[in-house]
Scaffold this active site. Structure first.
Site, short mmCIF file in Angstrom:
data_model
loop_
_atom_site.label_atom_id
_atom_site.label_comp_id
_atom_site.label_asym_id
_atom_site.label_seq_id
_atom_site.Cartn_x
_atom_site.Cartn_y
_atom_site.Cartn_z
N ASP A 147 0.87 -1.17 0.00
CA ASP A 147 0.00 0.00 0.00
C ASP A 147 0.92 1.23 0.00
OD1 ASP A 147 -2.24 1.61 0.07
OD2 ASP A 147 -3.23 0.45 1.63
N GLU A 157 -17.30 10.20 5.44
CA GLU A 157 -16.80 8.84 5.64
C GLU A 157 -15.91 8.47 4.46
OE1 GLU A 157 -19.87 5.87 5.60
OE2 GLU A 157 -20.64 6.48 3.65
#
Length: 739
Positions: free
Chosen positions: A268, A476
């Site tokens: 990542d 979110e």
């Protein structure tokens, strides 16, 4: 200058199939050679610095070898993202709500067509920017174990079976079915045991038992490896004390040795930095220097670094931390992906080289986006007000998300010139002689400072009020992207913003001013995660959860509320009544989580969703009532549309082991089919169960089939009694003995 002469028959993709002679400057350019020979030849021509550069996401050109630059980083979570205009499909959690493997395959096939078209066009112009490539870092197949996780919207929900089935379909559509060439390269992420908290993801250690690991967190990754996913992204966090990108158990023992994964592993983005960031300062403290971190990652099997830590690999070699041969081994795995994408072959070799820009956001793809949005919408309540007539005298649409583009997109999105908001969709659907009033009425997450609000008055003199409330990715999502979140995109407050609830209360009070002529309210909720809808449920006459529905979201919502399409979406995640029903967010034990292990009744169960008709399940039967552990079993049930509206039904099959020697899920989804039935029509729905469906996971993570009794459930929701209380059809069930 070395030249290679090929006298063999040309590869698939060339117009001339006859034997011919073609000269290549270097052997790695010759498609007639084996991939191993081509890769070895290319690596042999690279300097150490060039090798290192090719192992980071943004690679430089190697002009002497006629190799252009390339950036591996590209996104296609629900449409080609961050590039030029492209079709925007519903967010992944919305695709999860369709429970439709075929639809997901068609969506991802369309996405990969657009990706190839954009790559063909941009590379023709010499544009090799980030987000122009063919290596897509999707799908996200982490388990949405806790509704607080802001990135849960990127997943297909909380269930391993559904996540596996939809994830594999998405991978197959992205990668294509050609025996030699990939259409695009998909990536399963984030490996493994990753689902928040976002705020501490760079240092967090997820502690998980072997049982939970193999029962919940790993199954989808195994299915995608079996589906030949090309890449796997390791997560930021640690799992059981080891950083995921240096986790010998996960990467070597499980992924490589046990599962036989042949593709490349990538970090990542900037996850390797976390290795040499000290504990207590936002990292894992697994190494002291960048050179040590880079060497550790490569030795752990990470071929590609999203970030720049691999710049220290030459230093690591000088220090004896790693050898150039070890680096070559990982580079070889990585380059194989680019060869399979046809990047080193003559143009026209790949059957995908000719896909043109005509497919990008085409009418066919727009229609597919609308179909996906229609099938994702979940009807949670309906007191009979829906479907609406489209020729009422006056409609009032209001709320912070009625005209919001953000409410269509979610995160990791693309854009185009025709994103249909919910207000636009409803406006286009009503009769020209009908009146439509629109007022914002309430902000997304902030109370109005003005005590006067003229909007609510419309609720008293309109035939219906349509209140579009909910969340967007400003509240979110991922750390750094959710700019109106104080908790790095996670939702530690389960409620809708208080100002939205207060506005809905005001609308309800106004709509009820005339006791003899109370006006209905339809609540449309956007979002990517469960929300406390208790008050919304009480205040509104109908409630629709529409997720982040993509470019045709407004059209799809209008189609559902006006009855052109019967709602058929199902919840791919449980909506608890409150966070008090759940374990602490940081606890990765599955006990008490998701419909499979939850020991209290939720607000809305997994798999739940209402329709404009009613379905009846009857005459369930099995080919045998007593089977051996190595036998297959056929089960069928009669499904009847006992209402008056044509509709899809999402038929769901669950299994429960009634006599297991260890703790097992209360029940778990093992198959699903989407069936379309006319009013009054019946159809026999058949399922085949394999021995794998009867397996349980023991405490050590191993799987076995124990003799005993099993219950099979088939219906339109999960077997929670709350489903029937909310209006779902009663399930059919039977008991099977295994010996």
């Amino acid at each position: 200058m070395l030249r290679c002469t090929n006298r063999s028959e040309n590869k698939v993709g060339n117009d001339d199939k006859s034997s011919s002679t073609k000269t290549y400057e270097f052997p790695f350019q010759d498609p007639s050679l084996t991939l191993d020979k081509r890769i070895d030849d290319l690596i042999s021509r690279l300097t150490l610095e060039e090798k290192v550069d090719q192992m980071m996401n943004g690679t430089s050109a190697i002009e002497r070898l006629s190799i252009p630059p390339y950036d591996y980083w590209n996104e296609a979570l629900h449409g080609v993202g961050r590039a030029s205009a492209a079709t925007v499909y519903p967010q992944a959690i919305g695709l999860g709500a369709t429970f439709d493997k075929d639809l997901v395959y068609r969506v991802s096939s369309a996405i990969s067509d657009e990706a190839r078209a954009l790559y063909n066009a941009t590379s023709e112009k010499g544009n090799y920017n980030r987000y122009n490539g063919l290596t897509f870092w999707t799908p996200n197949i982490n388990i949405f174990r806790d509704p607080r996780w802001g990135r849960g919207q990127e997943t297909y929900g909380e269930d391993p079976y559904l996540t596996s089935a939809l994830g594999a379909s998405f991978v197959n559509g992205l990668q294509g079915d050609h025996p030699d060439y990939l259409k695009t390269a998909a990536c399963a992420k984030h490996f493994a045991v990753h689902s928040g908290p976002e705020q501490v993801r760079h240092e967090f250690n997820a502690e998980v038992s072997q049982k939970d690991l193999w029962e919940t967190y790993l199954p989808a990754f195994k299915v995608l490896v079996d589906a030949n996913v090309e890449a796997v992204m390791c997560a930021y966090n640690s799992t059981n004390g080891e950083p995921c990108c240096a986790n010998n158990y996960l990467i070597t023992e499980v992924l490589r040795d046990s599962w036989g994964f042949k593709g490349h592993v990538l970090s990542d983005c900037w996850a390797i930095v976390d290795f040499f960031t000290p504990k207590g300062q936002g990292g894992h403290g697994a190494s002291s220097t960048m050179a040590e971190a880079a060497a550790l990652a490569v030795k752990s099997g990470v071929s590609l670094n999203c970030g720049d830590s691999y710049e220290a690999l030459p230093e690591a070699i000088q220090q004896g931390l790693i050898t150039e041969k070890e680096l070559d081994e990982q580079l070889s795995i990585l380059l194989r992906t680019r060869f399979k994408l046809g990047m080193f072959d003559p143009k026209g070799s790949s059957p995908y080289d000719d896909i043109s820009m005509n497919v990008v956001n085409s009418e066919a793809h727009r229609n597919l986006a609308k179909e996906a949005a229609q099938k994702s919408i979940v009807l949670l309540k309906n007191n009979g007000i829906l479907p609406l007539k489209n020729n009422l005298s006056k409609y009032f649409i209001t709320g912070p998300n009625a005209t919001s583009i953000e409410a269509l997109l979610g995160n990791y999105y693309g854009v185009n010139s025709n994103l249909v908001t919910i207000m636009e969709g409803i406006s286009a659907a009503i009769h020209p002689a009908s009146q439509l009033q629109y007022r914002l009425g309430a902000m997304l997450n902030k109370k109005s400072l003005n005590p006067i609000n003229y909007a609510t008055g419309n609720a008293a003199n309109s035939d219906v009020t349509i209140a579009v409330l909910g969340l967007t990715s400003t509240l979110e999502g991922e750390e750094g992207d959710s700019i109106d979140s104080s908790t790095a995109g996670d939702r530690l407050d389960y409620n809708l913003p208080e100002n939205q609830i207060e506005y809905l209360k005001d609308l309800r009070e106004t709509a009820d001013k005339n006791p003899e002529d109370k006006k209905p309210i339809v609540a449309i909720i956007t979002g990517g995660s469960p929300v406390n809808l208790k008050e919304v449920y009480e205040l509104a006459d109908a409630v629709l959860f529409v997720w982040y529905p993509g470019e045709e979201g407004g059209t799809a919502v209008a189609d559902v509320i006006f009855g052109n399409v019967s709602p058929s979406g199902r919840l791919p995640i449980t909506f608890p009544e409150s966070l008090n029903q759940l374990p602490p967010y940081e606890d990765y034990s599955m006990k008490g989580r998701t419909y499979r292990y939850m020991n209290s009744e939720p607000m809305f169960p997994f798999g739940f969703g209402l329709s404009y008709t009613h379905f009846t399940y009857s005459e369930i039967k099995a080919s045998k009532m007593n089977i051996s552990s190595n036998e297959k079993l056929n089960v069928e049930v009669t499904l009847t549309n006992s209402g008056e509206v044509k509709s899809d039904e999402v038929v769901q099959m669950y299994i429960s082991d009634l006599e297991a020697s260890v703790a097992v899920p209360y029940f778990q989804l093992i198959n699903t089919k989407r069936i379309t039935l006319e009013p009054g029509a019946s159809q026999s729905v058949k399922f085949e169960l394999s021995p794998k469906d009867f397996e349980i996971v023991k405490e050590d993570g191993s799987r076995t089939i124990e003799p005993g009794k099993f219950k099979i459930y088939i219906g339109g929701s999960s077997p929670m009694k709350r489903s029937v209380e909310l209006g779902a059809s009663k399930m059919s069930e039977l008991e099977i003995s295994v010996h």
